[in-house]
Design an enzyme around this catalytic site. Structure first.
Site, PDB file in Angstrom:
ATOM      1  CB  CYS A 153      33.724  19.392  23.201  1.00 54.41           C
ATOM      2  SG  CYS A 153      33.421  20.830  24.267  1.00 54.41           S
TER       3      CYS A 153
ATOM      4  N   PRO B 210      37.237  13.829  17.638  1.00 58.32           N
ATOM      5  CG  PRO B 210      38.093  11.671  17.199  1.00 58.32           C
ATOM      6  CD  PRO B 210      37.629  12.567  18.324  1.00 58.32           C
ATOM      7  N   GLY B 211      35.078  13.349  15.981  1.00 58.19           N
ATOM      8  CA  GLY B 211      33.841  13.221  15.218  1.00 58.19           C
ATOM      9  C   GLY B 211      33.174  11.869  15.275  1.00 58.19           C
TER      10      GLY B 211
ATOM     11  CB  CYS C 100      36.705   9.549  28.473  1.00 59.81           C
ATOM     12  SG  CYS C 100      37.919  10.817  28.066  1.00 59.81           S
TER      13      CYS C 100
END
Length: 370
Positions: free
Chosen positions: A143, A146-147, A274
């Protein structure tokens, strides 16, 4: 880390921004035009304005005043007049208010050496080190958007090997590709694909290295799972419902099941979130150990966060093998940079752990068959 500033005089000219824009301002950003919800009637370019966040989303777009619940973020200089902001939307995308006196001193690293730096929270950076990718390996970031972790993994491998990044939202996948290109990383291949379907069930179908994948295809897998995000801070949009929070556990287990099947014997699986809930963290670890007896919970290196939380039936030794970053105890408002400079390395790590987002990390190794 950020430091709270006191006695900032609030101005009669006000700008109201949305909750997400408010979060960004607290992290050191200026106010960009799309984030502006309301501005005082006579605001002109060059005016000193006070910026507030509409934390409940009650302010109407283009309002001239707002008396609802709002949080003061600091003062800045308006780059545009009220008329310019609201008459030229949505094409305007630049800075609307340049923050000069924010409530929190948190420097912005936006566009600072973009070909060399990718800004991450401390726990997010720790995750990739815990995964410990090695040159030549085949890694799956299940998942990925944004990388940030994807690019970090590739960098730790010296861009030697293959990093497969999956995300089911196409514009986020494009962002991963852009970040990889900007940082000059050639080992990353990003696909728009649902991670819950990444396990190939038809053994005869050849997908030429694209998802879905055969079982035991990857040396290491990072599952930074979708979660309730309750560890994110600053967060001015606290609108979680019980239904929303409880919806993540089944999805996380689907993704974990796929990851466990895709991992090679002897391979490493790192699970992270998170958020701070027991159900999405320690309870998931307990479930995984019971469901997949071939997975063993491992010690982590580096160990920066605290140990796991009681309540999921894990042993004391197992809790010590987890990392839970706890933002509930933060620096006092009187702390300053001088006290941090004088702190030793252990104190610095403690402070970093307490002044970061809430986060959770678990590391598993898949036992080799006998």
């Amino acid at each position: 880390m950020s430091f709270r500033r006191k006695n900032i005089k609030q101005q009669p000219c006000e700008v109201i921004v949305g909750a997400q824009c408010g979060n960004a301002v607290l992290r050191g950003a200026h106010v960009y035009v799309p984030g502006v919800v309301s501005a005082s009637k006579f605001m002109k370019g060059g005016d000193v304005v006070s910026v507030y966040s509409d934390i409940k989303g009650k302010c109407k777009k283009g309002a001239k005043e707002f008396d609802g619940t709002k949080i003061f973020l600091g003062n800045g200089i308006s780059e545009l007049s009220r008329k310019e902001i609201f008459s030229r939307l949505p094409e305007l995308k630049g800075i609307g208010v340049r923050m000069t006196d924010p409530v929190y001193l948190s420097p912005s690293f936006d566009n600072v050496l973009p070909s060399y730096l990718f800004l991450q929270n401390l726990p997010s950076a720790v995750v990739s080190h815990v995964l410990d990718p090695q040159p030549g390996e085949k890694i799956l970031d299940l998942c990925a958007a944004p990388g940030g972790k994807t690019t970090h993994i590739a960098a730790l491998m010296h861009d030697q090997g293959e990093v497969i990044a999956l995300d089911k939202i196409s514009n986020k996948v494009e962002k991963i590709k852009q970040n990889a290109l900007l940082l000059g990383l050639n080992s990353i291949r990003a696909f728009c694909f649902d991670g819950t379907k990444a396990l190939k069930l038809d053994m005869l179908k050849d997908t030429d290295g694209e998802p879905p994948f055969l079982p035991e295809s990857f040396d290491r897998i990072l599952l930074d799972a979708p979660c309730s995000g309750m560890g994110q801070r600053p967060n001015m949009a606290c609108t979680w419902t019980l239904k929303e929070v409880t919806s993540y556990q089944p999805l996380q287990r689907k993704l974990f099941t796929v990851a466990a099947e895709l991992l090679k014997p002897g391979g490493v699986l790192v699970y992270s979130t998170c958020t701070v809930t027991l159900a999405e963290n320690e309870e998931q670890v307990a479930w995984a150990l019971e469901t997949f007896p071939h997975l063993q919970l491992q010690h982590q290196d580096p160990q920066v966060g605290g140990e796991g939380m009681l309540g999921a039936g894990l042993s004391s030794e197992q809790l010590k093998r987890l990392q839970r970053f706890d933002p509930c105890v933060v620096l006092s408002q009187d702390s300053d940079t001088g006290s941090l400079r004088d702190a030793g390395i252990e104190d610095t790590i403690w402070l970093a752990n307490k002044d970061c987002i809430g986060f959770f990390i678990a590391k598993f190794v898949k036992c080799k068959s006998t």
